[in-house]
Design an enzyme around this catalytic site. Structure first.
Site, short mmCIF file in Angstrom:
data_model
loop_
_atom_site.label_atom_id
_atom_site.label_comp_id
_atom_site.label_asym_id
_atom_site.label_seq_id
_atom_site.Cartn_x
_atom_site.Cartn_y
_atom_site.Cartn_z
N ARG A 313 49.52 39.15 44.44
CA ARG A 313 48.93 39.82 43.26
C ARG A 313 49.08 39.02 41.97
O ARG A 313 48.14 38.92 41.19
CB ARG A 313 49.50 41.24 43.10
N CYS A 343 53.27 25.15 48.02
CA CYS A 343 52.87 23.92 47.32
C CYS A 343 51.62 24.10 46.48
O CYS A 343 50.59 23.48 46.75
CB CYS A 343 52.67 22.82 48.34
N1 LLP Z 1 38.95 53.87 48.37
C1 LLP Z 1 38.18 52.77 48.31
C2 LLP Z 1 36.80 52.88 48.77
C3 LLP Z 1 38.70 51.57 47.82
O1 LLP Z 1 37.91 50.50 47.74
C4 LLP Z 1 40.05 51.50 47.41
C5 LLP Z 1 40.62 50.25 46.91
C6 LLP Z 1 40.83 52.67 47.50
C7 LLP Z 1 40.25 53.84 47.97
C8 LLP Z 1 42.27 52.70 47.10
O2 LLP Z 1 42.44 52.45 45.74
P1 LLP Z 1 43.88 52.64 45.08
O3 LLP Z 1 44.20 54.10 45.14
O4 LLP Z 1 44.84 51.83 45.86
O5 LLP Z 1 43.71 52.14 43.70
N2 LLP Z 1 44.21 44.34 46.14
C9 LLP Z 1 44.07 44.95 44.83
C10 LLP Z 1 43.51 46.36 44.92
C11 LLP Z 1 42.17 46.42 45.58
C12 LLP Z 1 41.66 47.82 45.72
C13 LLP Z 1 40.38 47.88 46.45
N3 LLP Z 1 39.93 49.19 46.78
C14 LLP Z 1 45.42 44.93 44.11
O6 LLP Z 1 46.37 44.36 44.64
O7 LLP Z 1 45.52 45.43 43.00
#
Ligand code: LLP
Length: 417
Positions: A313, A343
């Site tokens: 992240r 690296c």
């Molecule tokens: N539903 C859908 C359709 C989504 O695309 C996502 C996240 C969620 C639910 C869940 O969202 P949350 O409640 O976790 O905010 N890798 C990134 C976050 C990418 C989120 C993508 N979609 C990070 O590390 O911040």
């Protein structure tokens, strides 16, 4: 201070277990989760929507460890999945297939078949061509696929551009203006059955206004659909409620729910939700050890044993995670870049952190329960780290540290010439 990671007698614990004891038993780096924190977060959502028919579909992309899935399944959760692999995880974790919603812009024929075979709750359809594919695949299998359209409400969630999803220039969902005609098309199709509507505007959203704006736009669509006799039984409000990483002030889940439920008025639809981060983010830390301190002319580096492959992240989104020593130290406080052994210069966990450090000290990288281990990789042929769940004073290893031969087990040499 996170109550599930208290400082007791000068040392940080996970619930009732000292982090140094976890490091001794399982080594570092290591993800450590608090079972009580996971359960508390789930109950926060459940309570906030009590009194209203609702289903929490945990967005497992945030952390798809089987023990965590199993815990949520036992609490009654469904799951939001985005791949055939995640579908298999629900099965392996003992989840209820009838509580699964399937999101994602690129569902393959094989994934649609697999989901139809086990009988999921709903496909969250993201394009006209996906609708056609689902209708055709379901027809071939002599089935009717339950569907919802993921509507792109064109709302600015004001989050990092990589994790904003609800703007019309994002690849997600069907354009707001196209939604009504698509529902009409779907109504006439023999192998899909309209069940609901869904949307998701982005992740790490800590302001209630964009959620409310998106919800109001979607409610407006719901009313238009129903005026045409297209009834839906559920509204899926997506995920995306942010957590506190630094100084953000996200709404409580109770505030968030109260706000949305007020906007719903007398409408009686079942509420589905797909939280990921808010269920697991604050429930996990990444425990890492200082390998070396390196003092250069303009910078001090704390080189730790965790790296960007374990937690991407910071490198990918310039995300901030608080980094703390697990015990106070007599060393002088200095400004450190906390970096890993990988690296490349994007390999950092934090820049310019005021820390009092000695070689060998343990550090906790906070709020890494979401999108930490699930986004980890084997870059630099580093094994994925051990993961431990603490339950009071009990420790459970929920993922083994990966050994080098496990990393390259799927690779094959060329035959001798
Ligand atoms: N539903 C859908 C359709 C989504 O695309 C996502 C996240 C969620 C639910 C869940 O969202 P949350 O409640 O976790 O905010 N890798 C990134 C976050 C990418 C989120 C993508 N979609 C990070 O590390 O911040």
């Amino acid at each position: 201070m996170n109550p599930f990671f208290p400082v007791i007698n000068g040392e940080m614990h996970a619930e009732g277990v000292a982090l140094s004891a976890i490091a001794t038993q399982f080594g570092t780096p290591c993800y450590v989760y608090s079972k009580a924190a996971l359960m508390a977060a789930y109950h926060d959502f459940d309570r906030a929507f009590a009194g209203r028919d609702h289903l929490i579909c945990y967005a497992m992309k945030a952390n798809s460890n089987l023990a965590i899935l199993n815990l949520f399944a036992k609490l009654g959760a469904g799951f939001d999945i985005v791949s055939g692999g995640e579908l298999a995880r629900v099965q392996a974790a003992g989840g209820d297939m009838a509580k699964v919603v399937f999101s994602g812009v690129g569902k393959s024929v094989a994934e649609i078949q697999a989901a139809l075979k086990v009988g999921i709750k709903c496909f969250n359809v993201e394009s006209a061509s996906e609708l056609e594919r689902i209708n055709r695949v379901a027809g071939d299998m002599n089935k009717v696929a339950p569907i919802s359209f993921r509507v792109n409400p064109n709302v600015d969630a004001k989050t990092h551009p990589y994790i904003s999803t609800g703007l019309k220039d994002n690849k997600f969902g069907v354009a707001y203006e196209d939604a009504l005609p698509l529902y009409r098309t779907a109504r006439a199709m023999p192998h899909v059955k309209i069940k609901g509507i869904d949307y998701h505007i982005g992740s790490t959203v800590t302001d209630i206004a964009p959620f409310a704006e998106a919800f109001e736009k979607v409610l407006d669509l719901v009313d238009k659909l129903e005026a045409e006799g297209i009834a839906i039984s559920h509204i899926d409000i997506g995920g995306g409620v942010g957590i506190r990483y630094k100084d953000e002030t996200p709404p409580t889940i109770a505030e968030y729910a109260a706000h949305l439920l007020k906007l719903m008025g007398a409408r009686k639809h079942t509420i589905l939700m797909e939280p990921g981060r808010a269920l697991v983010g604050s429930a996990g830390i990444l425990l890492t050890q200082v390998e070396y301190l390196k003092h250069q002319e303009n910078r001090n580096f704390a080189i730790v044993d965790a790296a960007m492959n374990d937690l991407i992240r910071p490198a990918l989104y310039q995300a901030y995670h608080e980094i703390v020593t697990t015990k106070s130290s007599s060393a002088a406080q200095q400004s450190y870049d906390v970096v890993g052994p990988v690296c490349e210069s994007s390999d950092f966990l934090g820049h310019g952190r005021a820390l009092a450090l000695k070689q060998g000290d343990l550090l906790a990288v906070m709020a890494t329960g979401a999108y930490g281990s699930s986004m980890s990789s084997n870059y630099n042929t580093r094994g994925r780290v051990a993961e431990v769940m603490v339950d009071g004073t009990k420790l459970h290893l929920i993922a083994q540290r990966e050994a080098p031969d496990q990393i390259f087990a799927r690779e094959k040499l060329l035959p001798d010439a």
